[in-house]
Design an enzyme around this catalytic site. Structure first.
Site, PDB file in Angstrom:
ATOM      1  N   ASP A 254      -6.734  -4.257   5.464  1.00 46.20           N
ATOM      2  CA  ASP A 254      -7.897  -3.159   4.378  1.00 46.20           C
ATOM      3  C   ASP A 254      -9.020  -4.413   3.748  1.00 46.20           C
ATOM      4  OD1 ASP A 254      -9.169  -1.772   3.251  1.00 46.20           O
ATOM      5  OD2 ASP A 254      -7.762  -1.170   1.175  1.00 46.20           O
TER       6      ASP A 254
ATOM      7  N   LYS B 223       0.604 -13.358   6.508  1.00 40.84           N
ATOM      8  CA  LYS B 223       0.930 -14.088   5.164  1.00 40.84           C
ATOM      9  C   LYS B 223       2.113 -14.598   5.411  1.00 40.84           C
ATOM     10  CE  LYS B 223      -0.797 -16.655   1.817  1.00 40.84           C
ATOM     11  NZ  LYS B 223      -1.923 -18.027   2.429  1.00 40.84           N
TER      12      LYS B 223
ATOM     13  N   ASP C 106      -4.968 -16.042   5.135  1.00 44.15           N
ATOM     14  CA  ASP C 106      -6.640 -16.404   4.691  1.00 44.15           C
ATOM     15  C   ASP C 106      -7.057 -17.474   5.927  1.00 44.15           C
ATOM     16  OD1 ASP C 106      -4.320 -17.989   4.842  1.00 44.15           O
ATOM     17  OD2 ASP C 106      -4.392 -19.854   3.388  1.00 44.15           O
TER      18      ASP C 106
ATOM     19  N   TYR D 285       0.819  -1.231  -0.370  1.00 44.63           N
ATOM     20  CA  TYR D 285       0.077  -0.152  -0.256  1.00 44.63           C
ATOM     21  C   TYR D 285       1.251   1.024   0.048  1.00 44.63           C
ATOM     22  CZ  TYR D 285      -5.108  -0.918   0.592  1.00 44.63           C
ATOM     23  OH  TYR D 285      -6.253  -0.490   0.427  1.00 44.63           O
TER      24      TYR D 285
END
Ligand code: NAI
Length: 380
Positions: free
Chosen positions: A271, A201, A247, A134
């Protein structure tokens, strides 16, 4: 006490949600404190309005005032996808070093939502706000900049990359990660939440997201060792610091929401997770948030400009109204904040709500943005 609040109207539904929200926030303060406390609002320009009036979407005067501000609140600012100017939201967050985006996810009784037990969700997301993919360091495919980076990666590091690739960079630092997690830990401990989960992640992106996880555990161990524990060594009375892969966290949020409380996570995961969790409790129309530096608390509705309903008096002003409650909490004016949340709860229980909520509630009456603000105001 008078508190100065800078406000930015925003694009799209910004003007209408502000017209409905600000009177509710002011009335909550007046009802609770009479003339003892008040908010003094000063408008700053950004977005389309700023472009029209000054020729710049983010005038220097706006940034100058925000640099020394304590409180600000904004409506949504539009950003074109795939081309055009960079996001003003990202520019504001980076320029003002608003490193922590904090979004409480709270259910209001009476809302019908896509999940069976929305009341089990009581989470607060701490999203790192200045780093990650980002950060806006991106080069379009086939540009000299992308070609140069591809050549450097190939020649210096033996990386086999297509010449046709677009390039985005994912910077994440120990400083940036630790200050976010530190803030989340302080909050979780002060509010007596049972757990804090680092969402990452790191199995795939080992040196960015994996490092975030490690830095998160490090700051808990180095600075809060007498107040925290891990899942392995559960100690009664302590904040449990755990981690989940991003996830899997989406599944966990649906299957076992009551096991999660404060979430600390890098920018992009945060986000996605914010919108998904907001949907679980009824949607973006009721999702407040705040972007914080060490000096400035910049409150902001989680939703965007909702262009398809803009100007039609259909938008839900609830997100901005709840931003007001967050701001009053931040000031320590908790009774006024609680008044807003109770009034919102009453309006929802009475089933006179904006179309985004009415569509999900059997027997609800649809009212416009202005009327919904009035109903909440009357319930204060
Ligand atoms: P969006 O949040 O504007 O809309 C998503 C969906 O939610 C739409 O169906 C919309 O009608 C609905 N919605 C959003 N807010 C609502 C409200 N208050 N009441 C009722 N329904 C509401 O997201 P989208 O369409 O992805 O983005 C539109 C623009 O907003 C883009 O330019 C985007 O960059 C910008 N944006 C700005 C944000 C900010 O300023 N913080 C955050 C998210 C998007």
């Amino acid at each position: 006490m008078q508190k100065k609040v800078y406000w930015i109207e925003g694009d799209g539904i910004g003007a209408e949600v502000w017209k409905a929200a600000r009177p509710v926030i002011d009335a909550a303060v007046a009802k609770e404190y009479g003339v003892e406390h008040s908010l003094v609002w000063e408008e700053l320009l950004a977005g389309e309005k700023a472009q029209r009036e000054t020729g710049s979407p983010l005038p220097e005067l706006t940034l100058e005032k925000l640099r020394t501000a304590e409180l600000a609140m904004k409506g949504p600012l539009g950003t074109p996808v795939g081309s055009g100017m960079r996001s003003l939201n990202v520019a504001l967050r980076q320029t003002l070093d608003l490193y922590a985006c904090i979004r409480p996810i709270q259910y209001f009784e009476g809302l019908e939502t896509p999940v069976k037990h929305p009341e089990k969700i009581n989470m607060v997301i701490f999203r790192e706000n200045t780093e990650d993919v980002y950060a806006g360091i991106e080069y379009a495919a086939q540009t000299p900049e992308a070609q140069k980076i591809i050549s450097m990666l190939r020649d210096s590091f033996g990386v086999n990359l297509s010449d046709a690739a677009a390039i985005g960079i994912k910077p994440m630092t120990e400083h940036g990660s630790k200050r976010l997690v530190r803030r989340a830990l302080r909050f979780a401990i002060a509010q007596k939440f049972p757990s804090l989960t680092l969402v990452h992640k790191g199995n795939i992106m080992k040196y960015t997201e994996g490092a975030f996880r490690q830095w998160g555990y490090d700051v808990a161990q180095q600075e809060f060792s007498d107040l925290t524990c891990t899942e392995k060594d559960m100690l009664p009375g302590r904040l449990v610091v755990k981690d989940r892969i991003a996830d899997a966290m989406f599944q966990e949020a649906l299957l076992h929401p009551a096991s999660y409380h404060v979430i600390a996570t890098p920018n992009l995961n945060g986000d996605y997770l914010s919108d998904a969790l907001a949907a679980q409790v009824g949607g973006l129309g009721l999702a407040p948030g705040v972007n914080m530096s060490d000096e400035l608390a910049f409150f902001e509705a989680t939703h965007g400009t909702a262009p398809t309903i803009a100007g039609q008096d259909k938008a839900n002003p609830g997100s901005l109204i709840l931003c007001g409650a967050l701001m009053l909490d931040h000031l320590g004016w908790h009774p006024a904040a609680e008044r807003i949340r109770k009034a919102m709860q009453k309006a929802i229980a009475d089933k006179s709500v904006t179309v985004d909520l009415a569509g999900q509630m059997a027997g609800a009456r649809t009212v416009g943005c202005t009327a919904f603000g009035d109903i909440i105001g009357a319930a204060l």
